[in-house]
Design an enzyme around this catalytic site. Structure first.
Site, PDB file in Angstrom:
ATOM      1  N   TYR A  77       1.628   5.403  -2.513  1.00 18.80           N
ATOM      2  CA  TYR A  77       1.843   6.824  -2.190  1.00 18.80           C
ATOM      3  C   TYR A  77       3.251   7.269  -2.559  1.00 18.80           C
ATOM      4  CZ  TYR A  77      -2.630   6.375  -0.067  1.00 18.80           C
ATOM      5  OH  TYR A  77      -3.960   6.124   0.106  1.00 18.80           O
ATOM      6  N   HIS A  86      -9.301   0.649 -11.295  1.00 25.79           N
ATOM      7  CA  HIS A  86      -8.930   1.606 -10.243  1.00 25.79           C
ATOM      8  C   HIS A  86      -7.483   2.061 -10.392  1.00 25.79           C
ATOM      9  CE1 HIS A  86      -7.914   3.155  -6.256  1.00 25.79           C
ATOM     10  NE2 HIS A  86      -7.069   2.159  -6.083  1.00 25.79           N
ATOM     11  N   PHE A  87      -6.576   1.102 -10.593  1.00 29.75           N
ATOM     12  CA  PHE A  87      -5.181   1.568 -10.532  1.00 29.75           C
ATOM     13  C   PHE A  87      -4.695   2.152 -11.846  1.00 29.75           C
ATOM     14  CE2 PHE A  87      -4.064  -3.152 -10.736  1.00 29.75           C
ATOM     15  CZ  PHE A  87      -3.371  -3.136 -11.937  1.00 29.75           C
ATOM     16  N   HIS A  88      -5.434   1.942 -12.928  1.00 32.61           N
ATOM     17  CA  HIS A  88      -5.039   2.684 -14.132  1.00 32.61           C
ATOM     18  C   HIS A  88      -5.468   4.147 -14.038  1.00 32.61           C
ATOM     19  CE1 HIS A  88      -4.006  -1.248 -15.801  1.00 32.61           C
ATOM     20  NE2 HIS A  88      -3.209  -0.557 -16.600  1.00 32.61           N
ATOM     21  N   ARG A  93      -9.511 -10.445 -13.050  1.00 28.55           N
ATOM     22  CA  ARG A  93      -8.259  -9.821 -13.449  1.00 28.55           C
ATOM     23  C   ARG A  93      -7.181 -10.901 -13.571  1.00 28.55           C
ATOM     24  NH1 ARG A  93      -5.487  -6.892  -8.157  1.00 28.55           N
ATOM     25  NH2 ARG A  93      -3.818  -6.637  -9.679  1.00 28.55           N
ATOM     26  N   ARG A  94      -5.997 -10.521 -13.998  1.00 26.80           N
ATOM     27  CA  ARG A  94      -4.831 -11.412 -14.055  1.00 26.80           C
ATOM     28  C   ARG A  94      -5.111 -12.715 -14.779  1.00 26.80           C
ATOM     29  NH1 ARG A  94      -4.127 -10.711  -7.819  1.00 26.80           N
ATOM     30  NH2 ARG A  94      -2.471  -9.189  -7.643  1.00 26.80           N
ATOM     31  N   HIS A 101       0.810  -1.210   0.000  1.00 24.90           N
ATOM     32  CA  HIS A 101       0.000   0.000   0.000  1.00 24.90           C
ATOM     33  C   HIS A 101       0.853   1.274   0.000  1.00 24.90           C
ATOM     34  CE1 HIS A 101      -3.348   2.568  -0.170  1.00 24.90           C
ATOM     35  NE2 HIS A 101      -2.718   3.306   0.714  1.00 24.90           N
TER      36      HIS A 101
END
Ligand code: HAS
Ligand code: CU1
Length: 598
Positions: free
Chosen positions: A232, A379-381, A442-443, A228
């Site tokens: 950041y 989300h992470f794209h 996913r994956r 996580h």
């Protein structure tokens, strides 16, 4: 007018070299991304599905780790040097960490890409979340370890610069950009401890055959302890640019220096004790620990919400300086033709949406719906793939002239490129979120199970696939334009005033910030305490349950039918058949097992 490269030529070389590695990784990673997206949407298949996982690993490692972090070390070197206004203490140390990071990157990449060639006995198809039971070649882990040690040395370089500066400026406030770099690095030191322990004590000895088994839940938990905060670590360079450069590009000044400091301190404190929100569905971690991680995650929204407020207020201030008026029509007064501004502003707008899907992920009960579906890559794209990546590309248009003394080759191409990225990502990540809600996993290279239909609430699965494929094509073309523009800038001639590189004082300056905010030792102490509180009991119970070295053998990435039969029979063999007696279907299974055992 003298710019960064004239004042600090040695540092400018390191920053340029870091950016060069970042951009090479970006080019290769983006190509793999396109191949994968076309493959899994069944639009165009140029690779075997078995190789999909090799490319997926390379895509994740090259973009999420190499591109972002090499850009970060370049940006932070620039920020520390310019905000202290002095050369780094020893440029040999600077080149040493650059060399170590680059060597580590090459080793890890070779180990991954070797997986495409069956004749080479090496592979690392473990995905960028590299925990057991998937096992990579030792070279992969050794490369990653070198890469991380390189980042630690880079941090040491910047702290040494701080010490020298502090010696001469005992009473000054830490300049804002340097403050952002130092707090980010404190967070990084605290959080990389988890992955370092996992790699050095478990994954390297295991991959070398020195220990036979590892405890998979332990390596997973240590990974997410780092997994996580690493998001950041990617985000803080973008925040540094949003806070200190974007307001200036908008024509204004940062709204509040003290608020910016508060935000970075909150990230030091709260980034790490939340990692278990990636493990809500992991068995073997008590619900109570997951609940604590969820609560901490909700608190961790605060610094980003404060950022949304401060940065938008600063941009609005800029627009009003430029004559903008009204509640919303000031938006039209912003310099939308400037690729550096437009790219960063679009990245920020998309982060508002990506942050929202993050809030959904973070809710323990809603997470069960989206976990391991295509929602999560959606989300992470939006977050690392746009808030971070697009800000880095846009920032390059402002930074490169200072680092080279050359003007950007083509600003219109730059503008086209950032807009293409934004539109491509709107198509791709929106469709990924929707696909995730239908349960598309996913994956996987083969999301379309046989004899099974995903049910679309709105639109159709085919339409979603087309959007993902089309979006990924736009993203790839955007990277091609970006790399062309950067290469052409590098190849161009020097000009007198390549860019206005001044950064104006914030409206509410640092003198108004409470002194305690600059007490880095205090925040480090509290951060460590929070980590100890959040992680001691979960880790103790994981080790208590299955031992330090657990019992999982290696799990191959691609499995043969024989392997499945062996493992299934082995597992059934461990069951006590008598305990199943009396249950009708169980009797049948038990008979079958007796049959197989014979
Ligand atoms: Fe996340 C999964 C929760 C933020 C990256 N996340 C991931 C994964 C990645 C990732 C890579 O709780 C997948 C890992 C894997 O492979 O399994 N995430 C959150 C939360 C936030 C969040 C609560 N994520 C990020 C950021 C990332 C990132 C940032 C990369 C950089 N995430 C999760 C959870 C999972 C997860 C669960 C696990 C899911 C699962 O089940 O596997 C928050 O930090 C988000 C807060 C953000 C906001 C938005 C504020 C808006 C701003 C915009 C300002 C506007 C500007 C524009 C600048 C509240 C700051 C101005 C311009 C004008 C014109 C006005
Ligand atoms: Cu997370």
């Amino acid at each position: 007018m003298a710019t960064f490269v004239d004042k600090f030529p040695d540092e400018a070389k390191v920053v340029q070299a870091s950016f060069a590695v970042a951009f090479i990784a970006l080019g290769i990673g983006a190509l793999f991304g396109l191949i994968q997206a076309l493959h899994r949407t069944n639009v165009l298949r140029v690779i075997d599905s078995v190789d999909y996982y090799t490319l997926l690993t390379a895509h994740g490692v090259l973009l999420a780790l190499v591109f972002t972090i090499f850009f970060l070390v370049g940006l932070f070197t620039w920020a520390v040097t310019r905000s202290f206004g002095r050369a780094l203490p020893d440029i040999r140390l600077t080149w040493a960490w650059f060399g170590l990071m680059t060597t580590g990157t090459v080793l890890a990449t070779v180990a991954i890409v070797a997986g495409l060639f069956p004749q080479i006995p090496m592979s690392a198809d473990v995905l960028y979340t590299f925990y057991a039971p998937l096992q990579a070649h030792p070279i992969f882990y050794i490369g990653l370890a070198m890469f991380i040690i390189g980042t630690w040395m880079a941090g040491a370089d910047w702290f040494l610069a701080y010490r020298e500066w502090r010696g001469e400026n005992p009473d000054s406030r830490i300049p804002l950009q340097a403050f952002m770099v130092l707090t980010t690095m404190i967070m990084w030191y605290v959080s990389t401890l988890g992955v370092a322990v996992s790699v050095v004590f478990f994954l390297i000895p295991w991959s070398l055959g020195l220990i036979e088994t590892v405890n998979p839940l332990l390596t997973r938990t240590l990974f997410w302890y780092f997994g996580h905060p690493v998001v950041y670590f990617w985000l803080m360079p973008a925040y540094l640019l949003w806070y200190t450069v974007l307001p200036k590009l908008a024509g204004g000044r940062l709204f509040s220096d003290p608020l910016a400091r508060v935000v970075f301190v909150l990230f030091v404190l709260l980034s790490t004790p939340v990692g278990i929100h990636h493990q809500y569905v992991d068995p073997g971690i008590a619900e109570g620990f997951k609940f604590i991680a969820m609560t901490n995650t909700m608190f961790l929204l605060l610094p980003s919400l404060l950022t949304a407020f401060t940065v938008v207020a600063s941009v609005e201030h800029g627009a009003r300086q430029r004559g903008g008026e009204g509640y919303l029509s000031w938006l039209g007064a912003l310099p939308w033709r400037d690729p550096a501004f437009a790219g960063m502003a679009l990245a920020g707008l998309m982060f508002a949406a990506g942050g929202f899907s993050g809030m959904i992920n973070a809710g323990m009960n809603i997470n069960y719906l989206v976990h391991n579906t295509l929602w999560v890559p959606g989300h992470f794209h939006m977050t690392v793939g746009t808030a971070v990546a697009l800000t880095m590309m846009a920032g390059t248009y402002w930074l490169l002239p200072q680092l080279t003394g050359k003007a950007v080759y083509s600003r219109p191409i730059g503008l086209l490129q950032v807009i293409m990225w934004f539109i491509g990502m709107v198509f791709m990540s929106n469709a990924m979120h929707r696909a995730g809600l239908f349960g598309v996993p996913r994956r996987t290279a083969e999301p379309q199970y046989q004899n099974f239909d995903f049910v679309a609430a709105v639109g159709s699965v085919g339409e979603i696939r087309m959007q993902i494929a089309f979006g990924s094509l736009l993203l790839f073309l955007s990277v091609v334009l970006f790399l062309f523009n950067v290469a052409a800038t590098w190849a161009d001639d020097r000009v007198d005033t390549p860019v206005d590189d001044t950064i104006p004082e914030p409206l509410s300056p640092s003198s108004g910030a409470p002194l305690v905010l600059d007490n880095l030792a205090l925040w480090t102490g509290i951060a460590v305490l929070l980590v100890v509180l959040a992680y001691t009991l979960p880790l103790a119970s994981i080790v208590n349950d299955a031992g330090l070295l657990g019992g999982s053998p290696t799990f191959p990435v691609t499995v043969s039918l024989e392997w499945v039969v062996d493992v299934t029979v082995g597992a059934l063999g461990n069951l006590s058949l008598d305990s199943l007696a009396g249950v009708a279907p169980a009797d049948a299974v038990a008979d079958l097992v007796r049959e197989v055992r014979r």
